[in-house]
Motif scaffolding. Structure first.
Motif, short mmCIF file in Angstrom:
data_model
loop_
_atom_site.label_atom_id
_atom_site.label_comp_id
_atom_site.label_asym_id
_atom_site.label_seq_id
_atom_site.Cartn_x
_atom_site.Cartn_y
_atom_site.Cartn_z
N PHE A 35 -3.81 71.35 60.66
CA PHE A 35 -4.23 70.93 59.26
C PHE A 35 -4.04 69.59 58.93
O PHE A 35 -5.05 68.85 58.39
CB PHE A 35 -3.58 71.93 57.87
CG PHE A 35 -3.86 73.33 58.42
CD1 PHE A 35 -4.84 73.97 59.28
CD2 PHE A 35 -3.25 74.29 57.57
CE1 PHE A 35 -4.85 75.17 59.31
CE2 PHE A 35 -3.03 75.64 57.55
CZ PHE A 35 -4.08 76.14 58.38
N ARG A 38 -6.90 67.52 61.12
CA ARG A 38 -8.29 67.87 60.59
C ARG A 38 -8.32 67.38 59.21
O ARG A 38 -9.51 66.71 58.90
CB ARG A 38 -8.43 69.60 60.45
CG ARG A 38 -8.21 70.20 61.73
CD ARG A 38 -8.69 69.50 63.03
NE ARG A 38 -10.34 69.44 63.21
CZ ARG A 38 -10.76 68.98 64.09
NH1 ARG A 38 -10.18 68.36 65.02
NH2 ARG A 38 -12.27 68.94 64.12
N CYS A 39 -7.40 67.24 58.28
CA CYS A 39 -7.47 66.42 56.99
C CYS A 39 -7.68 65.04 57.17
O CYS A 39 -8.29 64.46 56.61
CB CYS A 39 -6.22 66.85 56.12
SG CYS A 39 -6.21 68.47 55.24
N LEU A 53 -0.48 67.40 51.35
CA LEU A 53 -0.92 68.66 51.97
C LEU A 53 0.27 69.76 52.05
O LEU A 53 1.45 69.66 52.39
CB LEU A 53 -1.45 68.46 53.27
CG LEU A 53 -1.86 69.80 54.50
CD1 LEU A 53 -2.97 70.37 53.64
CD2 LEU A 53 -2.00 69.52 55.83
N GLY A 63 -8.18 78.08 50.48
CA GLY A 63 -7.80 76.67 50.04
C GLY A 63 -7.81 76.31 48.55
O GLY A 63 -8.52 77.25 47.77
N LEU A 73 -3.63 74.75 51.65
CA LEU A 73 -4.42 75.56 52.99
C LEU A 73 -3.49 76.69 53.08
O LEU A 73 -2.42 76.53 53.22
CB LEU A 73 -4.82 74.82 54.02
CG LEU A 73 -5.63 73.24 53.83
CD1 LEU A 73 -5.86 72.65 54.93
CD2 LEU A 73 -7.06 74.01 53.31
N ASP A 86 -12.10 73.83 60.28
CA ASP A 86 -12.82 72.76 59.52
C ASP A 86 -13.53 72.75 58.44
O ASP A 86 -13.89 72.00 57.55
CB ASP A 86 -13.90 72.04 60.74
CG ASP A 86 -12.91 71.24 61.79
OD1 ASP A 86 -11.72 71.23 61.79
OD2 ASP A 86 -13.60 70.90 62.72
N VAL A 89 -11.20 73.04 55.50
CA VAL A 89 -10.68 71.65 55.26
C VAL A 89 -11.86 70.79 54.54
O VAL A 89 -11.48 70.11 53.60
CB VAL A 89 -10.22 71.07 56.38
CG1 VAL A 89 -9.89 69.64 56.24
CG2 VAL A 89 -8.84 71.71 57.02
N GLU A 92 -12.45 71.83 51.00
CA GLU A 92 -11.37 71.35 49.89
C GLU A 92 -11.37 69.79 49.80
O GLU A 92 -11.38 69.43 48.55
CB GLU A 92 -10.16 71.63 50.53
CG GLU A 92 -9.80 73.51 50.47
CD GLU A 92 -10.27 74.14 49.39
OE1 GLU A 92 -10.23 73.56 47.86
OE2 GLU A 92 -10.78 75.36 49.43
#
Length: 132
Positions: A35, A38-39, A53, A63, A73, A86, A89, A92
């Motif tokens: 996460f 990916r964020c 996060l 999320g 998440l 994805d 993410v 959000e």
């Protein structure tokens, strides 16, 4: 699909609860790592900043995002493929630009995930393993 093994360091006579807790902790560490990566990727693409996060165990949400830049998440998203992760993410993080689900919001999501509808639909139909 090939079988994968997870070796956890537990006493020989570990209880089912201890095994569950060890596996859940491992999954949560993996989730945080994925996460965060990916964020970073999608925050850069969207021009937003994630202030914090955190992992969630919410009953009804994958999320959430706050105007302060805090993203939560659900750790069990780690059970899904990267396309689904994805989507959540990007969804959000898009809220950091549009705090609603207006057409402009969906345009923001689409700007980084043109086929987001496929992942969104897959997430609705998903069945996760029971973790009791």
């Amino acid at each position: 699909m090939p079988h994968r093994l997870l070796h956890v360091g537990l006493p020989q006579h570990a209880t089912p609860a201890q095994i569950r807790d060890a596996v859940q902790a491992w999954l949560q560490r993996q989730a945080r790592q994925v996460f965060e990566e990916r964020c970073r990727l999608y925050a850069e693409r969207l021009g937003v900043r994630v202030a914090r996060l955190s992992l969630s165990s919410a009953q009804t949400r994958w999320g959430s995002a706050s105007a302060s830049g805090a993203i939560r998440l659900h750790w069990r998203l780690i059970h899904f493929g990267l396309a689904t992760i994805d989507y959540v993410v990007a969804h959000e993080l898009a809220h950091l630009r549009e705090m609603n689900h207006s057409p402009r919001f969906w345009d923001v999501v689409r700007s980084v995930l043109p086929d987001y509808e496929r992942a969104k639909d897959g997430l609705r139909q998903a069945v996760l393993p029971v973790f009791d």
